[in-house]
Every structure is written in structure tokens, then in C-alpha cells.
Design an enzyme around this catalytic site. Sequence first.
Site, PDB file in Angstrom:
ATOM      1  N   ASN A   9      38.084  17.459  69.613  1.00 11.38           N
ATOM      2  CA  ASN A   9      36.693  17.873  69.832  1.00 11.38           C
ATOM      3  C   ASN A   9      36.430  17.773  71.324  1.00 11.38           C
ATOM      4  O   ASN A   9      36.263  16.677  71.855  1.00 11.38           O
ATOM      5  CB  ASN A   9      35.748  16.955  69.041  1.00 11.38           C
ATOM      6  CG  ASN A   9      34.281  17.231  69.346  1.00 11.38           C
ATOM      7  OD1 ASN A   9      33.961  18.236  69.983  1.00 11.38           O
ATOM      8  ND2 ASN A   9      33.406  16.345  68.913  1.00 11.38           N
ATOM      9  N   LYS A  11      33.886  18.689  72.896  1.00 14.48           N
ATOM     10  CA  LYS A  11      32.466  18.501  73.241  1.00 14.48           C
ATOM     11  C   LYS A  11      32.088  19.494  74.349  1.00 14.48           C
ATOM     12  O   LYS A  11      32.614  20.605  74.354  1.00 14.48           O
ATOM     13  CB  LYS A  11      32.191  17.036  73.615  1.00 14.48           C
ATOM     14  CG  LYS A  11      32.742  16.078  72.549  1.00 14.48           C
ATOM     15  CD  LYS A  11      32.296  14.658  72.689  1.00 14.48           C
ATOM     16  CE  LYS A  11      32.898  13.840  71.560  1.00 14.48           C
ATOM     17  NZ  LYS A  11      32.424  12.457  71.535  1.00 14.48           N
ATOM     18  N   HIS A  96      28.301  16.130  63.503  1.00 14.93           N
ATOM     19  CA  HIS A  96      28.739  15.127  64.481  1.00 14.93           C
ATOM     20  C   HIS A  96      27.527  14.290  64.899  1.00 14.93           C
ATOM     21  O   HIS A  96      26.415  14.811  65.021  1.00 14.93           O
ATOM     22  CB  HIS A  96      29.372  15.810  65.692  1.00 14.93           C
ATOM     23  CG  HIS A  96      30.072  14.840  66.593  1.00 14.93           C
ATOM     24  ND1 HIS A  96      29.380  14.029  67.476  1.00 14.93           N
ATOM     25  CD2 HIS A  96      31.373  14.529  66.719  1.00 14.93           C
ATOM     26  CE1 HIS A  96      30.261  13.264  68.111  1.00 14.93           C
ATOM     27  NE2 HIS A  96      31.464  13.535  67.669  1.00 14.93           N
ATOM     28  N   GLU A  98      26.547  13.257  67.629  1.00 16.14           N
ATOM     29  CA  GLU A  98      25.836  13.756  68.820  1.00 16.14           C
ATOM     30  C   GLU A  98      24.903  14.904  68.440  1.00 16.14           C
ATOM     31  O   GLU A  98      23.820  15.054  69.018  1.00 16.14           O
ATOM     32  CB  GLU A  98      26.854  14.171  69.893  1.00 16.14           C
ATOM     33  CG  GLU A  98      27.515  12.937  70.511  1.00 16.14           C
ATOM     34  CD  GLU A  98      28.937  13.160  71.001  1.00 16.14           C
ATOM     35  OE1 GLU A  98      29.355  14.320  71.152  1.00 16.14           O
ATOM     36  OE2 GLU A  98      29.642  12.151  71.216  1.00 16.14           O
ATOM     37  N   GLU A 168      33.366   8.665  61.658  1.00 17.02           N
ATOM     38  CA  GLU A 168      33.265   8.305  63.071  1.00 17.02           C
ATOM     39  C   GLU A 168      32.163   7.264  63.250  1.00 17.02           C
ATOM     40  O   GLU A 168      30.980   7.626  63.333  1.00 17.02           O
ATOM     41  CB  GLU A 168      32.910   9.541  63.914  1.00 17.02           C
ATOM     42  CG  GLU A 168      33.949  10.635  63.901  1.00 17.02           C
ATOM     43  CD  GLU A 168      33.834  11.517  65.143  1.00 17.02           C
ATOM     44  OE1 GLU A 168      34.868  11.807  65.733  1.00 17.02           O
ATOM     45  OE2 GLU A 168      32.714  11.891  65.529  1.00 17.02           O
ATOM     46  N   GLY A 174      33.631   7.151  72.263  1.00 19.33           N
ATOM     47  CA  GLY A 174      33.584   7.167  73.720  1.00 19.33           C
ATOM     48  C   GLY A 174      33.397   5.798  74.351  1.00 19.33           C
ATOM     49  O   GLY A 174      33.089   5.691  75.529  1.00 19.33           O
ATOM     50  N   SER A 208      37.296   6.623  69.813  1.00 17.70           N
ATOM     51  CA  SER A 208      38.241   6.000  70.748  1.00 17.70           C
ATOM     52  C   SER A 208      39.687   6.035  70.251  1.00 17.70           C
ATOM     53  O   SER A 208      40.444   5.078  70.424  1.00 17.70           O
ATOM     54  CB  SER A 208      37.804   4.565  71.066  1.00 17.70           C
ATOM     55  OG  SER A 208      36.529   4.563  71.696  1.00 17.70           O
ATOM     56  N   GLY A 229      38.061  12.853  70.741  1.00 16.25           N
ATOM     57  CA  GLY A 229      37.274  13.327  71.867  1.00 16.25           C
ATOM     58  C   GLY A 229      38.068  13.260  73.159  1.00 16.25           C
ATOM     59  O   GLY A 229      38.910  14.104  73.451  1.00 16.25           O
ATOM     60  N   GLY A 230      37.829  12.215  73.932  1.00 15.40           N
ATOM     61  CA  GLY A 230      38.404  12.084  75.270  1.00 15.40           C
ATOM     62  C   GLY A 230      39.903  12.339  75.360  1.00 15.40           C
ATOM     63  O   GLY A 230      40.374  13.031  76.278  1.00 15.40           O
TER      64      GLY A 230
HETATM   65  P1  13P Z   1      36.208   9.758  71.597  1.00 10.93           P
HETATM   66  O1  13P Z   1      37.589  10.026  71.049  1.00 10.93           O
HETATM   67  O2  13P Z   1      36.045  10.180  73.018  1.00 10.93           O
HETATM   68  O3  13P Z   1      35.765   8.365  71.307  1.00 10.93           O
HETATM   69  O4  13P Z   1      35.207  10.725  70.772  1.00 10.93           O
HETATM   70  C1  13P Z   1      35.275  10.727  69.388  1.00 10.93           C
HETATM   71  C2  13P Z   1      34.500  11.868  68.865  1.00 10.93           C
HETATM   72  O5  13P Z   1      33.280  11.891  68.940  1.00 10.93           O
HETATM   73  C3  13P Z   1      35.235  12.991  68.281  1.00 10.93           C
HETATM   74  O6  13P Z   1      34.408  13.855  67.575  1.00 10.93           O
END
Ligand code: 13P
Length: 246
Positions: A9, A11, A96, A98, A168, A174, A208, A229-230
Site C-alpha cells: 500500500n 498510500k 483502511h 486512514e 491492521e 507506521g 510495521s 506500507g513503508g
Molecule cells: P506500515 O507498514 O508503514 O506500518 O503501514 C501499514 C499500512 O497501513 C498498510 O496498509
Amino acid sequence: MRPVICAGNWKMHKTGREAVAFVDAFLPLASALPGRVEIVLCPPFTALAAIRAKLDGSRVRLGAQDVHWEESGAFTGAISAPMLREYGVHYVIIGHSERREYFGDTDLTVRLKTAAALAGGLTPIVAVGETIALRDAGKTLSHVTLQTRAALEGLSQADVARVVLAYEPIWAIGTGRSCDPSEANAVMAEMRACVPGLRDVPILYGGSVKPENIAAYTTQPEIDGGLVGGASLDPSSFAALCEKAS
Ligand code: 13P
């Protein structure tokens, strides 16, 4: 047997040009990975067109990060399932945290979007998870199962079988503070049990996830991959993660 899925993802990261550079570096690495892993990239809408042609014929599937519940209409700024299909999109992340926090997505709109994705031939990756306050109050299981049931309400058994779920925990997104794998596994067991027909549905862990910790999750019986994510923003990091996940 359920598939192993690693979904990146992105983002609100990467322009079309940056997405192309990622794919150019990532595809040679991805083609060397074990065939058991389904690899999905979920770039911003604006990068879908730029990388679609490059992903055609590769093992990497395209995903989007949101979808509207109507096929068309007066919904300024929104993108529908048929529009995503036209761009070769297979998966779409729905609900999600967010989106729920910053864009007003609710259990109701998550349900409508999930149904619309399925009707439009997309595979929804439905994300659920608790805040740190809910966790500290001992409400993780009740919250996560409520969100799961709400998202899937009214779906036929055939449609339930086409869904992918993602757990999640919001406090792990994050933050570098990942959830203990056995705890995530226990939450997922409850998710799987809260709606009939989820036994064969993949459930991904997100929060994470890195190449260093993904295997601790995917070796748990209920965890079928990662929503990342990251660590999905760098080609070699994401390739390493996909390899470890298998
Ligand atoms: P991180 O892997 O950066 O913690 O993000 C997780 C996420 O929100 C994936 O949708």
C-alpha cells in the site's frame, strides 16, 4: 490451501514517474521469487496508468487504495470499480484506517464499497483494526469482529469467499511498533469465526511489517500475508519481504 499475499500500500507516495522506476527495479527481483506468493502493488490512482503496461504479463497484480460504491454519478473526486477495471486493477483496499479517520469512511460505506468492488469484478482487501484506546480497554476482539461483520453484511456466500481481509492494529501502522504475531493470529482466528464462510479467505497482517519480521507473521496458522506500507516503497525491501513471506 489459502494463498500467501503480499500487498504494497503505497498510500500517497510516488508520482507516475517514480512508480515506473520502482517497477523497473522490482520486476526482475519479483520474477525470481517463489511462485506461491501473490504480489500486489497498490499505487495512487494517478500511477495506475503509468505502470499497468509494465505489469501486464508479469506476476505482479495491480491494486487501488479506495473505490466508490456507485458505478458513476455526481461524486466529485471519486473513482468507481468499472474505472479501476479498465486500468487492469484486480484488488482494491477498502476501509483502511486512514480512510476511516481522514475521509469519513464508516462501517456503512465500507460495506457499500466492498459490495461494489465485488460487483465490479475486483477483489476487496477489507481492512479492520483497533485504536490503542480500544486495545487498552480490552475491546480489540469486539471492535474488529464488529467491523468485519459490518463490512460483509448482506453478501452471498459466493461473494464472501472472494474477499481478502486485513487486520491492521492502528497503533502499529507506521510506528515501528508491530503487533505480537501470536496476538495478531488470535485476533484473526476470531475474525475468521465471526462470519460464516471465512475459513478459506486470506487474512493479511498490516502494521510495521518489514523483511525482518514478516516470516514471524506468515508462519502463524491464521496469517496469510502482509499489507505493507513503508517497506513496500523500496523495490529491494519489498522483494525481500515477499521472499521471506513465502
Ligand atoms: P506500515 O507498514 O508503514 O506500518 O503501514 C501499514 C499500512 O497501513 C498498510 O496498509
